[in-house]
Design an enzyme around this catalytic site. Structure first.
Site, short mmCIF file in Angstrom:
data_model
loop_
_atom_site.label_atom_id
_atom_site.label_comp_id
_atom_site.label_asym_id
_atom_site.label_seq_id
_atom_site.Cartn_x
_atom_site.Cartn_y
_atom_site.Cartn_z
CG ASP A 299 101.62 -8.00 54.87
OD1 ASP A 299 101.85 -7.37 55.67
OD2 ASP A 299 100.93 -9.10 54.87
C1 BGC Z 1 100.02 -8.74 58.34
C2 BGC Z 1 99.01 -7.69 57.75
C3 BGC Z 1 99.03 -6.36 58.50
C4 BGC Z 1 100.49 -5.81 58.60
C5 BGC Z 1 100.65 -4.52 59.44
C6 BGC Z 1 101.50 -7.90 58.58
O1 BGC Z 1 102.30 -8.84 59.08
O2 BGC Z 1 100.17 -9.66 57.28
O3 BGC Z 1 97.76 -8.15 57.60
O4 BGC Z 1 98.17 -5.46 58.06
O5 BGC Z 1 101.38 -6.93 59.14
O6 BGC Z 1 100.47 -4.81 60.84
#
Ligand code: BGC
Length: 773
Positions: A299
């Site tokens: 993440d």
């Molecule tokens: C989220 C993810 C997401 C990523 C990209 C993160 O803050 O937890 O679910 O895919 O950002 O946007």
């Protein structure tokens, strides 16, 4: 135009393509998957030629919001084109403009040392341009085929603009609705969650990786993110092994079994070991036990965060530990720790060249399978045609209709009879908000084409009714949303208390002078989703006051909810005759709600969680264990019943159903055998409608205490008035086994089992069977 029949045809054609292409002959078809051996050889050949820096480059994924984002915190530290040309970037995320994608891809393909194309990722959560209902809503459809079709459309739109990879589905089980990200998943149940996980993977990826118009899917956030302490997003999760194996991991396993190409490692600590540095999760469970062959992306900034957790000593340690745990690609804002640290780590022998090749190989293989080397660019004109395809709107509208849950319908107020209402007051802060109608996690929508409930009712009633509107209440977050920087919608100035009262008065006056009031209440979209946890389930702002004031007029009243979590609607559940949960229904939401209110579509959705009475009850899963004083299980609190307001699986229709003739093909199931159950479902009312036949089981004794009920099968069926259909279920070891803390392993116990079948988790039609060894 609205063609319901063409939808059914599209839905089944979509399923047929996916299943047909799983047949062996399809492997030879012209547009079938590329030859596996050839892919492996090409990836190995590339690896043999690439420099170390280039290999590490493939492991870096950077946000790119484009030059228009006026926020240094979100801009890359290094000029992106230069980094791409040097082969230091394998993937970008958040680019959605096909012309920009082509421009950046050209740098990779023409200027980088081995001409390796970038893979573009994006949060295609419930649509790209055409927005479908939020995932929680789609789970409430209990219709995996519809969910597959919705994500097929999302994939087609995404692929057309050059997005090759969706950061979806989110398959985190959520049992605490304070956690805002509940909206992104399938609710509280591992069986329903697994079905929705697989359905979405099939939709995004199609019959094989690289299928035309399809993209890679990501099962996220691996694993246990939904159990954040106190429902506070990003906070640590403490999950017992039994809960992990039996509740939190099954949807991920289902995604892997459905062939998901990638997983995303979660932000939080799982039992004090960060998920993004968790060797046990990423290696032992995912790769060794489940045989996952794709790649894992972290993440955003989760690798660098290993230091924040107090787990890694410094950034180098963070990079090495995430890498060796099994995170192939690092997603980061600015610059990755992998880019900065892995070259050194390799020199110091902290990681080996073989480990590096093993991490890069699946990324190259996915790029090859997607055909990016042969077709790195997209046709911008074609993408515009695909994004404007009206059939996508039909699909979105029907998805919204099939997702809505009718919670209450006293005295048959619904469906509304068009001829009975000449003046209608549509009231509430969400009634005419396009941005809220589509819900969180949308960034590339065409907002003006969103149909609000106000507009939908106007479209449906046409000149036969005068429809007036009052906002009535306001709501706001106490703390700003992290997505404000990306929002294109201007915030409304905050009302003074006097203005707020005037708005309520105005709404009440409108209701009083109308034949019918439709209130649209719930939460603004930025109150749901990431970093949108809540310490309360109350209707935010003055909405409860607005609701009670409008109800006090005594006018026929319909409450339409827009929400990504259950809210405290205890008062409404007693005093408002009709309540329809529309969730965040998407681009076509308003037309869908109007169809449902007028009976042009019949509600058939069912709750994917127990709906708590108030926040003090959470978590309140239906699948709980029974212990001391079972006769008092509904009275565990002295001040409130300890049963939910509405049970898991619940949802009303405009017709009624009965379940009968629950039959088992045998009373005793053998150890390696299966058991078949069948039940007759009859539409006992006067209109056609859908019922979801749900099978629950309970194991009476064994190696561990088991929940009072667990969902083990379901099927949504359409029934004409008076029609009966027989629904079949099969149970075997796979459905009955569970992970036992006592044995520290999976077990399948000889025992006596109860089975219930019905329209929700309180089903009463019952049978018993035994399993012998
Ligand atoms: C989220 C993810 C997401 C990523 C990209 C993160 O803050 O937890 O679910 O895919 O950002 O946007």
């Amino acid at each position: 135009m609205y063609h319901r029949n063409s939808y059914a045809a599209r839905k089944y054609a979509c399923m047929l393509t996916i299943f047909a292409c799983m047949l062996p002959y399809c492997a030879q078809a012209q547009d079938g998957p590329l030859d596996n051996q050839a892919i492996v050889q090409r990836a190995d050949h590339l690896l043999s030629e690439m420099s170390t820096d280039e290999k590490i480059g493939q492991l870096s994924q950077l946000f790119y919001f484009g030059p228009n984002i006026n926020n240094p915190a979100l801009s890359p530290e290094m000029p992106i084109e230069k980094a791409i040309a040097e082969g230091r970037v394998g993937s970008l995320l958040f680019v959605t403009d096909p012309a920009v994608i082509n421009r950046l891809q050209k740098v990779a393909v023409e200027d980088s040392p081995h001409h390796i194309p970038l893979i573009f990722g994006f949060d295609v959560i419930h649509g790209l341009r055409t927005i479908f209902p939020v995932p929680l809503a789609m789970a409430a459809s209990w219709d995996p085929a519809m969910v597959t079709l919705s994500q097929t459309v999302a994939a087609m739109e995404a692929r057309s603009v050059g997005i090759d990879w969706a950061f979806a589905p989110m398959v985190d089980i959520a049992r605490d609705p304070r956690w805002g990200r509940m909206v992104e998943g399938a609710g509280s149940d591992p069986y329903l969650g697994a079905a929705m996980a697989a359905a979405q993977v099939r939709g995004f990826q199609g019959p094989y990786i690289g299928a035309p118009n399809h993209i890679l899917a990501t099962a996220k956030h691996f694993a246990g993110y939904g159990a954040a302490e106190g429902g506070r997003d990003y906070d640590a999760s403490y999950i017992s092994d039994t809960q992990l194996w039996n509740v939190y991991l099954p949807p991920f396993h289902a995604a892997v079994k459905a062939g998901v190409a990638t997983l995303m490692s979660a932000y939080m600590d799982l039992n004090d070991v960060p998920a993004s540095g968790n060797y046990w999760l990423l290696h032992d469970v995912l790769r060794q036990d489940w045989g996952f062959k794709g790649y894992v992306v972290s993440d955003a900034n989760a690798v660098k965060n290993l230091q924040t957790h107090g787990f890694a000593k410094d950034q180098e340690d963070a990079a090495v530990r995430a890498f060796t745990a099994g995170v192939n690609m690092e997603m980061a804002i600015g610059k990755t720790a992998y880019d900065a640290e892995l070259p050194k780590a390799l020199q110091q022998g902290l990681i080996t060249p073989t480990q590096l090749d093993d991490a890069v190989r699946p990324i190259l293989e996915m790029k090859l399978r997607l055909g990016l080397f042969e077709h790195p660019y997209v046709n911008v004109a074609r993408s515009q045609r695909i994004l404007a395809d009206p059939s996508h709107h039909v699909d979105a509208r029907i998805a919204a209709e099939r997702s809505a849950v009718l919670l209450r319908n006293a005295d048959g107020l619904l469906p509304l009879k068009i001829a009975s209402y000449h003046t209608i007051a549509v009231i509430g802060p969400l009634a005419d908000s396009q941005r809220d109608t589509i819900g969180p996690w949308t960034f590339d929508e065409n907002l003006p084409e969103t149909v609000t409930v106000l507009q939908g009712l106007r479209n449906a009633f046409g000149s036969s009714a005068t429809i007036t509107y009052a906002q009535g209440a306001q709501m706001q977050r106490k703390f700003p949303s992290m997505f404000d920087a990306l929002s294109r919608v201007k915030k409304q100035p905050i009302w003074t208390p006097a203005e707020a009262q005037q708005e309520i008065d105005k709404a009440v006056a409108l209701a009083r002078s109308s034949d019918l009031a439709v209130l649209v209440l719930g939460e603004q979209q930025e109150m749901s989703g990431e970093a949108a946890s809540s310490d309360s389930l109350k209707l935010p702002g003055d909405q409860e006051q607005l609701l009670r004031s409008v109800a006090a007029t005594g006018k026929p009243l319909v409450l339409v909810l827009m929400n990504g979590r259950p809210l405290n609607i205890k008062w409404a559940a007693k005093h408002v005759p009709a309540i329809l949960d529309a969730w965040y229904p998407g681009t076509e939401g308003g037309d869908a709600v109007a169809d449902l209110l007028l009976g042009r579509a019949v509600p058939g959705g069912k709750l994917p969680f127990n709906w708590p009475r108030d926040v003090g009850q959470v978590p309140i899963p239906y699948a709980h264990n029974l212990t001391h004083e079972p006769q008092n299980q509904e009275r565990r609190y002295w001040d409130e019943a300890s049963i939910p307001l509405y049970p898991f699986g619940y949802g009303l229709s405009y017709t009624t159903f009965s379940f009968s003739h629950l039959q088992l093909d045998k009373d005793t199931m053998e150890w390696n055998g299966t058991l078949h159950l069948s039940v007759d479902v009859t539409n006992t009312g006067n209109v056609a409608g859908d019922e979801v036949a749900q099978l629950y089981i309970h194991q009476e004794y064994g190696n561990a205490s088991r929940p009072v009920r667990q969902l083990k099968g379901f099927e949504r069926i359409a029934l004409a008035p008076g029609q009966t259909k027989t629904v079949h279920f099969t149970l075997g070891r796979e459905q009955l086994r569970y992970w036992s803390q006592a044995l520290h392993d999976w077990t399948f116990d000889p025992s006596t089992y109860d089975a219930w079948v019905g329209g929700d988790s309180t089903a009463e039609l019952h049978a018993k069977f035994t399993v012998t060894k």
